[in-house]
Design a protein around this motif. Structure first.
Motif, PDB file in Angstrom:
ATOM      1  N   LYS A  24      24.987  28.620  49.181  1.00 10.79           N
ATOM      2  CA  LYS A  24      24.871  27.287  49.762  1.00 10.79           C
ATOM      3  C   LYS A  24      26.027  26.402  49.300  1.00 10.79           C
ATOM      4  O   LYS A  24      26.594  25.614  50.075  1.00 10.79           O
ATOM      5  CB  LYS A  24      23.530  26.667  49.378  1.00 10.79           C
ATOM      6  CG  LYS A  24      23.018  25.631  50.347  1.00 10.79           C
ATOM      7  CD  LYS A  24      21.551  25.333  50.090  1.00 10.79           C
ATOM      8  CE  LYS A  24      21.005  24.412  51.164  1.00 10.79           C
ATOM      9  NZ  LYS A  24      19.557  24.150  50.976  1.00 10.79           N
ATOM     10  N   LYS A  25      26.401  26.529  48.031  1.00 15.18           N
ATOM     11  CA  LYS A  25      27.524  25.753  47.501  1.00 15.18           C
ATOM     12  C   LYS A  25      28.834  26.174  48.156  1.00 15.18           C
ATOM     13  O   LYS A  25      29.696  25.343  48.451  1.00 15.18           O
ATOM     14  CB  LYS A  25      27.606  25.941  45.974  1.00 15.18           C
ATOM     15  CG  LYS A  25      26.392  25.416  45.228  1.00 15.18           C
ATOM     16  CD  LYS A  25      26.477  25.752  43.747  1.00 15.18           C
ATOM     17  CE  LYS A  25      25.203  25.326  43.020  1.00 15.18           C
ATOM     18  NZ  LYS A  25      25.230  25.755  41.587  1.00 15.18           N
ATOM     19  N   ILE A  26      28.974  27.482  48.391  1.00 14.12           N
ATOM     20  CA  ILE A  26      30.190  27.989  49.034  1.00 14.12           C
ATOM     21  C   ILE A  26      30.295  27.462  50.459  1.00 14.12           C
ATOM     22  O   ILE A  26      31.396  27.145  50.924  1.00 14.12           O
ATOM     23  CB  ILE A  26      30.211  29.535  48.995  1.00 14.12           C
ATOM     24  CG1 ILE A  26      30.474  29.996  47.554  1.00 14.12           C
ATOM     25  CG2 ILE A  26      31.250  30.109  49.948  1.00 14.12           C
ATOM     26  CD1 ILE A  26      30.279  31.472  47.324  1.00 14.12           C
ATOM     27  N   ASP A 180      43.888  32.286  50.655  1.00 16.20           N
ATOM     28  CA  ASP A 180      43.589  30.850  50.560  1.00 16.20           C
ATOM     29  C   ASP A 180      42.121  30.623  50.196  1.00 16.20           C
ATOM     30  O   ASP A 180      41.794  29.763  49.373  1.00 16.20           O
ATOM     31  CB  ASP A 180      43.889  30.156  51.897  1.00 16.20           C
ATOM     32  CG  ASP A 180      45.372  30.092  52.200  1.00 16.20           C
ATOM     33  OD1 ASP A 180      46.186  30.238  51.264  1.00 16.20           O
ATOM     34  OD2 ASP A 180      45.720  29.901  53.389  1.00 16.20           O
ATOM     35  N   VAL A 181      41.240  31.398  50.818  1.00 19.65           N
ATOM     36  CA  VAL A 181      39.800  31.285  50.539  1.00 19.65           C
ATOM     37  C   VAL A 181      39.527  31.612  49.078  1.00 19.65           C
ATOM     38  O   VAL A 181      38.829  30.875  48.367  1.00 19.65           O
ATOM     39  CB  VAL A 181      38.995  32.210  51.472  1.00 19.65           C
ATOM     40  CG1 VAL A 181      37.535  32.315  51.004  1.00 19.65           C
ATOM     41  CG2 VAL A 181      39.056  31.702  52.904  1.00 19.65           C
ATOM     42  N   ASN A 182      40.084  32.725  48.613  1.00 20.47           N
ATOM     43  CA  ASN A 182      39.851  33.141  47.229  1.00 20.47           C
ATOM     44  C   ASN A 182      40.340  32.093  46.234  1.00 20.47           C
ATOM     45  O   ASN A 182      39.685  31.825  45.216  1.00 20.47           O
ATOM     46  CB  ASN A 182      40.554  34.470  46.947  1.00 20.47           C
ATOM     47  CG  ASN A 182      39.858  35.653  47.608  1.00 20.47           C
ATOM     48  OD1 ASN A 182      38.764  35.518  48.155  1.00 20.47           O
ATOM     49  ND2 ASN A 182      40.501  36.807  47.569  1.00 20.47           N
ATOM     50  N   ASP A 187      39.091  28.033  42.206  1.00 20.81           N
ATOM     51  CA  ASP A 187      39.301  26.650  41.755  1.00 20.81           C
ATOM     52  C   ASP A 187      37.976  25.912  41.588  1.00 20.81           C
ATOM     53  O   ASP A 187      37.879  24.955  40.803  1.00 20.81           O
ATOM     54  CB  ASP A 187      40.172  25.891  42.759  1.00 20.81           C
ATOM     55  CG  ASP A 187      41.630  26.308  42.701  1.00 20.81           C
ATOM     56  OD1 ASP A 187      42.009  27.002  41.738  1.00 20.81           O
ATOM     57  OD2 ASP A 187      42.385  25.944  43.636  1.00 20.81           O
ATOM     58  N   ASN A 188      36.950  26.363  42.334  1.00 20.06           N
ATOM     59  CA  ASN A 188      35.632  25.739  42.258  1.00 20.06           C
ATOM     60  C   ASN A 188      34.674  26.484  41.335  1.00 20.06           C
ATOM     61  O   ASN A 188      33.467  26.232  41.352  1.00 20.06           O
ATOM     62  CB  ASN A 188      35.033  25.610  43.656  1.00 20.06           C
ATOM     63  CG  ASN A 188      35.592  24.426  44.426  1.00 20.06           C
ATOM     64  OD1 ASN A 188      35.083  23.313  44.332  1.00 20.06           O
ATOM     65  ND2 ASN A 188      36.676  24.662  45.169  1.00 20.06           N
ATOM     66  N   GLY A 189      35.208  27.416  40.562  1.00 18.99           N
ATOM     67  CA  GLY A 189      34.426  28.047  39.506  1.00 18.99           C
ATOM     68  C   GLY A 189      33.655  29.292  39.878  1.00 18.99           C
ATOM     69  O   GLY A 189      32.836  29.772  39.084  1.00 18.99           O
ATOM     70  N   PHE A 190      33.917  29.870  41.050  1.00 17.84           N
ATOM     71  CA  PHE A 190      33.201  31.086  41.450  1.00 17.84           C
ATOM     72  C   PHE A 190      33.925  32.326  40.931  1.00 17.84           C
ATOM     73  O   PHE A 190      35.156  32.401  40.977  1.00 17.84           O
ATOM     74  CB  PHE A 190      33.075  31.162  42.978  1.00 17.84           C
ATOM     75  CG  PHE A 190      32.240  30.059  43.560  1.00 17.84           C
ATOM     76  CD1 PHE A 190      30.853  30.120  43.519  1.00 17.84           C
ATOM     77  CD2 PHE A 190      32.833  28.947  44.138  1.00 17.84           C
ATOM     78  CE1 PHE A 190      30.083  29.098  44.038  1.00 17.84           C
ATOM     79  CE2 PHE A 190      32.070  27.912  44.661  1.00 17.84           C
ATOM     80  CZ  PHE A 190      30.685  27.988  44.610  1.00 17.84           C
TER      81      PHE A 190
END
Length: 268
Positions: A24-26, A180-182, A187-190
């Motif tokens: 959901k966060k992604i 780009d996705v990765n 960068d968002n901690g995943f």
């Protein structure tokens, strides 16, 4: 009770995000308020009568899906097939099964003991595919399965549900490449699956894939609760073929490494 194909996927997604909150966060990170197109959904099972790949695939053929590809994963002792709907806007389905005849007697004894607890009357309804585990399993048996087959251990703990959903990178408005996705995900901690490289596949095989490492989820084993890897989120970028249409199949070498997204972060 029959379900429409759209109702089925809506409920499947609801069940999935209950134990995969990162998905959901992604969506928020990648979607920017827009819908995200699902490339495919994956399921796991054992090759036992009534619950093998062919039996469960009938739910999808009844919904209008057609078999399009067969795959074998020798080291993991798996067979798999993928299915596509006549309506190309619907996600593909990737379903695999563990070949128990290639596994040890000890593993077979545990699996057969679990499956014997299954109420067979539930097998006539597509809701079975997101109904979870229909058995009690001990953490000790889970660990015993894990020593031989992470796949079998995951099935023992989580049962029937979507093992993963997959973002179609081709349909993302804000991103042009899987790289780009990765980058934005990290960068968002995943945490991303690094097995076989962060990106599995290439333009040469017409498909690039990456995935998060599975969210930890608390499972109620018969001898206590433990947090273990559950489900994950995958990302797929498909290249156009000579006729201009995007490649729709799967690449065995890449999928083999995607399976490892449910391994623990320590490499187990």
């Amino acid at each position: 009770m029959s379900q429409s194909v759209n109702e089925f996927f809506d409920r499947l997604w609801g069940n999935y995000i209950e134990i995969t909150p990162s998905a959901k966060k992604i969506h928020q990170v990648l979607g920017d308020g827009s819908d995200i197109i699902n490339d495919h959904v994956a399921f796991r099972t054992f090759n036992l009568p009534g619950i093998n790949l062919s039996a469960l695939a009938s739910f999808f053929t009844d919904m209008g899906y057609q078999e399009k590809g067969q795959y074998e994963f020798t080291s993991k002792k798996l067979n798999a097939k993928h299915f596509e709907h006549v309506d190309s806007t619907l996600p593909k389905v990737f379903m695999s099964e563990l070949k128990l005849e290639l596994c040890s007697d000890a593993l077979n004894n545990i699996v057969n003991r679990l499956v014997a607890q299954l109420d067979r009357s539930l097998l006539g309804d597509s809701r079975f595919l997101y109904s979870g585990a229909h058995w009690q399993v001990s953490y000790q048996d889970y660990l015993a399965l894990l020593e031989e087959s992470e796949y079998a251990a995951w099935m023992a703990a989580f049962g029937y549900r979507a093992n993963h959903f997959t973002v179609s990178v081709n349909h993302l408005k804000q991103f042009k490449t899987l790289q780009d996705v990765n980058r934005v995900l990290k960068d968002n901690g995943f945490s991303l699956n690094q097995s076989g490289g962060e990106i599995k596949g290439s333009s040469e095989v017409m498909l690039e894939q990456s995935s998060t490492m599975a969210d930890k989820h608390i499972v109620k084993f018969s001898d206590g609760e433990r947090a273990i890897p559950g489900c994950f989120y995958e990302f797929a970028y498909r290249y156009p073929q000579a006729d201009g249409r995007l490649y729709q199949g799967f690449v065995e070498a890449s999928a083999d490494k995607i399976f490892e997204s449910t391994h623990s972060h320590t490499g187990r």
